[in-house]
Design a protein around this motif. Sequence first.
Motif, PDB file in Angstrom:
ATOM      1  N   LEU A 168       0.883  -1.070  -0.016  1.00  0.00           N
ATOM      2  CA  LEU A 168      -0.043  -0.093   0.160  1.00  0.00           C
ATOM      3  C   LEU A 168       0.740   1.301   0.068  1.00  0.00           C
ATOM      4  O   LEU A 168       2.069   1.319   0.579  1.00  0.00           O
ATOM      5  N   ILE A 169       0.345   2.400  -0.627  1.00  0.00           N
ATOM      6  CA  ILE A 169       0.916   3.671  -0.475  1.00  0.00           C
ATOM      7  C   ILE A 169       0.042   4.550   0.399  1.00  0.00           C
ATOM      8  O   ILE A 169      -1.318   4.656   0.159  1.00  0.00           O
ATOM      9  N   LEU A 170       0.689   4.992   1.157  1.00  0.00           N
ATOM     10  CA  LEU A 170      -0.158   5.982   2.442  1.00  0.00           C
ATOM     11  C   LEU A 170       0.462   7.513   1.889  1.00  0.00           C
ATOM     12  O   LEU A 170       1.380   7.896   2.218  1.00  0.00           O
ATOM     13  N   GLN A 171      -0.734   8.106   1.573  1.00  0.00           N
ATOM     14  CA  GLN A 171      -0.281   9.554   1.226  1.00  0.00           C
ATOM     15  C   GLN A 171      -0.834  10.219   2.231  1.00  0.00           C
ATOM     16  O   GLN A 171      -2.114  10.507   2.544  1.00  0.00           O
ATOM     17  N   VAL A 172      -0.071  11.148   3.128  1.00  0.00           N
ATOM     18  CA  VAL A 172      -0.837  11.988   4.057  1.00  0.00           C
ATOM     19  C   VAL A 172      -0.416  13.438   3.848  1.00  0.00           C
ATOM     20  O   VAL A 172       0.716  13.637   3.785  1.00  0.00           O
TER      21      VAL A 172
END
Length: 187
Positions: free
Chosen positions: A150-154
């Motif tokens: 997964l890629i978590l963009q915050v």
Amino acid sequence: MIRALFICFLTIFSGTSVGAAPVPYALDVKDSEVVFFYTLGGRENRGAFSVRNASTMIDLQDVRRSSLDVTISTNSVRAGDPFVTLALKGPELLATGKHPEARFVSKRVFPTDLGVRIAGDLTLKGITLPVTLNALFQRRANAPTDNSELILQVTGAVPRASFGVTGFPDLVGDMITLRFVVHLVRE
């Protein structure tokens, strides 16, 4: 674009089994970083930090049971100009010799129409304050149905003066925009 991201978000959070529990994800260090944007002399500039480590538990069935703990090395800060990078490391700004790490620890994660919001504590330059960030979980483009990576963009913004980063107030704006890009692999 927003519609496509929202559809991606819904796809990730649907199709998981009932009763799923939070799953640990390991940090992919080489692809993860914290990018920040600041105003210098009236112009927007970009800088970045390397992510040192992250402890992440993600529950795709109920994101409220998810958690995030990210530590960065402040000494890894880099800006486009070597003089700006040196100033960022100095005592007027990040004081990286005295404060070698910054850390974000989530306290609460809750779903929104376009992703999730993560409320937590940010510690920078020895000062811990609550912040709320917006986040979006995405799968890798080449694996549209696989939750193993997964890629978590915050994203969010913080006032630098609140964290004691007060140097050069006539040149540098107070609000710092953050963008964490954290690549995760299911353990």
